[in-house]
Write an enzyme that holds these catalytic residues in place. Sequence first.
Site, mmCIF file in Angstrom:
data_model
loop_
_atom_site.group_PDB
_atom_site.id
_atom_site.type_symbol
_atom_site.label_atom_id
_atom_site.label_comp_id
_atom_site.label_asym_id
_atom_site.label_seq_id
_atom_site.Cartn_x
_atom_site.Cartn_y
_atom_site.Cartn_z
ATOM 1 N N GLY A 286 0.881 -1.108 0.021
ATOM 2 C CA GLY A 286 -0.059 0.176 0.132
ATOM 3 C C GLY A 286 0.981 1.036 -0.057
ATOM 4 N N TYR B 136 -16.633 1.954 7.137
ATOM 5 C CA TYR B 136 -15.006 1.800 7.080
ATOM 6 C C TYR B 136 -14.736 2.325 8.528
ATOM 7 C CZ TYR B 136 -10.493 3.812 6.686
ATOM 8 O OH TYR B 136 -9.011 4.132 6.997
ATOM 9 N N ASP C 261 -3.210 -12.758 4.311
ATOM 10 C CA ASP C 261 -4.611 -12.403 4.063
ATOM 11 C C ASP C 261 -5.177 -11.788 5.247
ATOM 12 O OD1 ASP C 261 -7.288 -11.741 3.312
ATOM 13 O OD2 ASP C 261 -7.834 -13.579 2.580
ATOM 14 N N THR D 276 -7.510 5.890 12.117
ATOM 15 C CA THR D 276 -8.035 6.945 10.949
ATOM 16 C C THR D 276 -9.000 8.163 11.853
ATOM 17 O OG1 THR D 276 -9.643 7.309 9.211
ATOM 18 C CG2 THR D 276 -9.892 5.487 10.549
ATOM 19 N N ASP D 277 -8.940 9.256 11.434
ATOM 20 C CA ASP D 277 -9.955 10.304 11.765
ATOM 21 C C ASP D 277 -11.339 9.800 11.579
ATOM 22 O OD1 ASP D 277 -9.367 10.249 8.989
ATOM 23 O OD2 ASP D 277 -10.008 12.418 8.774
ATOM 24 N N LEU E 68 1.367 3.825 2.365
ATOM 25 C CA LEU E 68 2.024 3.868 3.565
ATOM 26 C C LEU E 68 3.120 2.840 3.414
ATOM 27 C CD1 LEU E 68 2.607 5.497 6.213
ATOM 28 C CD2 LEU E 68 0.934 4.074 7.211
ATOM 29 N N LYS F 212 -12.619 0.108 11.650
ATOM 30 C CA LYS F 212 -11.355 0.683 12.043
ATOM 31 C C LYS F 212 -11.798 0.827 13.653
ATOM 32 C CE LYS F 212 -7.892 1.594 10.256
ATOM 33 N NZ LYS F 212 -6.725 0.755 9.738
ATOM 34 N N TRP G 286 -6.427 11.665 5.836
ATOM 35 C CA TRP G 286 -6.124 12.179 4.486
ATOM 36 C C TRP G 286 -4.843 11.800 3.923
ATOM 37 C CZ3 TRP G 286 -8.789 17.751 3.394
ATOM 38 C CH2 TRP G 286 -10.190 17.695 3.967
HETATM 39 N N1 LIG Z 1 -5.635 6.469 3.117
HETATM 40 C C1 LIG Z 1 -5.999 7.336 3.863
HETATM 41 O O1 LIG Z 1 -6.505 8.517 3.631
HETATM 42 C C2 LIG Z 1 -5.953 7.037 5.405
HETATM 43 C C3 LIG Z 1 -6.398 8.212 6.550
HETATM 44 C C4 LIG Z 1 -6.375 7.660 7.681
HETATM 45 C C5 LIG Z 1 -5.729 6.422 7.857
HETATM 46 N N2 LIG Z 1 -5.341 5.659 7.014
HETATM 47 C C6 LIG Z 1 -4.884 4.323 7.518
HETATM 48 O O2 LIG Z 1 -3.631 4.067 6.982
HETATM 49 C C7 LIG Z 1 -3.358 2.839 6.872
HETATM 50 C C8 LIG Z 1 -2.725 2.759 5.507
HETATM 51 O O3 LIG Z 1 -3.377 2.963 4.395
HETATM 52 P P1 LIG Z 1 -3.127 3.530 3.181
HETATM 53 O O4 LIG Z 1 -3.348 4.964 2.826
HETATM 54 O O5 LIG Z 1 -1.591 2.873 2.760
HETATM 55 O O6 LIG Z 1 -3.895 2.539 2.042
HETATM 56 P P2 LIG Z 1 -3.758 1.563 0.695
HETATM 57 O O7 LIG Z 1 -2.705 2.349 0.036
HETATM 58 O O8 LIG Z 1 -5.044 1.156 0.339
HETATM 59 O O9 LIG Z 1 -2.985 0.431 1.590
HETATM 60 C C9 LIG Z 1 -3.470 -0.670 2.073
HETATM 61 C C10 LIG Z 1 -3.070 -1.920 2.011
HETATM 62 O O10 LIG Z 1 -3.617 -3.053 2.632
HETATM 63 C C11 LIG Z 1 -3.916 -4.120 1.902
HETATM 64 N N3 LIG Z 1 -5.210 -4.985 2.035
HETATM 65 C C12 LIG Z 1 -6.325 -4.606 2.022
HETATM 66 N N4 LIG Z 1 -7.147 -6.002 2.309
HETATM 67 C C13 LIG Z 1 -6.133 -6.697 2.473
HETATM 68 C C14 LIG Z 1 -6.335 -8.109 2.815
HETATM 69 N N5 LIG Z 1 -7.307 -8.826 3.101
HETATM 70 N N6 LIG Z 1 -5.065 -8.874 3.192
HETATM 71 C C15 LIG Z 1 -3.750 -8.275 3.068
HETATM 72 N N7 LIG Z 1 -3.710 -6.993 2.654
HETATM 73 C C16 LIG Z 1 -5.029 -6.274 2.417
HETATM 74 C C17 LIG Z 1 -4.161 -3.659 0.510
HETATM 75 O O11 LIG Z 1 -3.833 -4.324 -0.458
HETATM 76 P P3 LIG Z 1 -4.723 -4.428 -1.860
HETATM 77 O O12 LIG Z 1 -4.200 -3.446 -2.802
HETATM 78 O O13 LIG Z 1 -4.371 -5.815 -2.388
HETATM 79 O O14 LIG Z 1 -6.091 -4.211 -1.572
HETATM 80 C C18 LIG Z 1 -3.226 -2.345 0.284
HETATM 81 O O15 LIG Z 1 -1.942 -2.616 -0.086
HETATM 82 C C19 LIG Z 1 -4.408 2.124 6.975
HETATM 83 O O16 LIG Z 1 -4.299 1.436 8.150
HETATM 84 C C20 LIG Z 1 -5.588 3.118 6.562
HETATM 85 O O17 LIG Z 1 -6.913 2.778 7.454
HETATM 86 C C21 LIG Z 1 -5.566 5.956 5.701
#
Ligand SMILES: NC(=O)c1ccc[n+]([C@@H]2O[C@H](COP(=O)([O-])OP(=O)(O)OC[C@H]3O[C@@H](n4cnc5c(N)ncnc54)[C@H](OP(=O)(O)O)[C@@H]3O)[C@@H](O)[C@H]2O)c1
Length: 306
Positions: free
Chosen positions: A10, A130, A41, A106-107, A12, A134, A158
């Site tokens: 992902g 969502y 998974d 998350t917020d 991050l 969380k 964000w």
């Molecule tokens: N993005 C935001 O705006 C935001 C804001 C606040 C907090 N967060 C938190 O920050 C963290 C990082 O998020 P991010 O922005 O890096 O999101 P991201 O780019 O969507 O990365 C999340 C990763 O989790 C993987 N994932 C989803 N379902 C899965 C499963 N069943 N088994 C294994 N891996 C799985 C996804 O893989 P696939 O690509 O294969 O689905 C993806 O690589 C998360 O905990 C998120 O809740 C994000």
Amino acid sequence: MKVLLTGAAGQLGHALRQQVPAGVELIATSRGGGDGLLALDLADASACRAMVQQHRPDWVLNSGAYTAVDKAESEPELAHAVNGGAPRAFAEALRDTSGRLLQVSTDFVFNGAQGHPYCPDQARDPLGVYGASKAAGEEAVEQLLSSSGRGVILRTSWVYGPVGRNFCGTMLRLHAQRAASGQPLAVVADQVGCPTSTLTLAAACWRAIERGGEQSGDLAPILHWCDAGAASWYDFAVAIGELGVERGVLEASALVQPITTADYPTPALRPSYSLLECTGTRLALALPPRHWRDALAEVISRVAAV
Ligand SMILES: NC(=O)c1ccc[n+]([C@@H]2O[C@H](COP(=O)([O-])OP(=O)(O)OC[C@H]3O[C@@H](n4cnc5c(N)ncnc54)[C@H](OP(=O)(O)O)[C@@H]3O)[C@@H](O)[C@H]2O)c1
């Protein structure tokens, strides 16, 4: 120190892998594995427990999540399995191995109605699936690990970065398209939060692990980490256009038109004001605030360099 990272593919996860501190042995996992990553998974709780039992990490850094906010409304079981079930499974296994968990959150666990920044100890009240999933993950960490000081929840907001699907990348693409066609770009102006770069967020996660490991119990159980300042999605889109042109990623930016949430209905409700109070975390981690616009300039420069 051994760290088991989830969500390594992902946005991050990518930044976390680029910033691995010296002395950290990283076991990086993604849903499908490959490219040096182990397959895990997160919807499979027994696989999550087994991974901890097999590798016995000092920390699990749970960055992986079901992040499709709108799709979660029609896939609540999967969202809850990944976002609630995986942290619970990690916490259960880590109780036995004496490891620690850094749970990225998350917020969206807040409803956004109070109109001023949220403190870490405020009650959760998510608006959508969502956020609820969380929040369930947070509750599991609190129930199972926080009393022993071995569970840390780090909330952010964000998130965007130079790789992966995110608002910044989408806006760069739309700015280019709309500037070429002469059409404005309509963006919601009545939701306020703080854009947070994966580059600064990854640094905060690693610092939390460093501090949390050294001084057990000294870190608060819930940390808030975002870049500094505040913005609406409209402000963020305007800045992406300006900096995109300045850094040579865009030839021209589109005119951005402010619209309301009501003008852009989505399946999931979103908090209208979700700034997180981060002062305590900045002090605890000894990391100075960086304004979101400076962090955005760095991300866009990275995009320009690709
Ligand atoms: N993005 C935001 O705006 C935001 C804001 C606040 C907090 N967060 C938190 O920050 C963290 C990082 O998020 P991010 O922005 O890096 O999101 P991201 O780019 O969507 O990365 C999340 C990763 O989790 C993987 N994932 C989803 N379902 C899965 C499963 N069943 N088994 C294994 N891996 C799985 C996804 O893989 P696939 O690509 O294969 O689905 C993806 O690589 C998360 O905990 C998120 O809740 C994000």
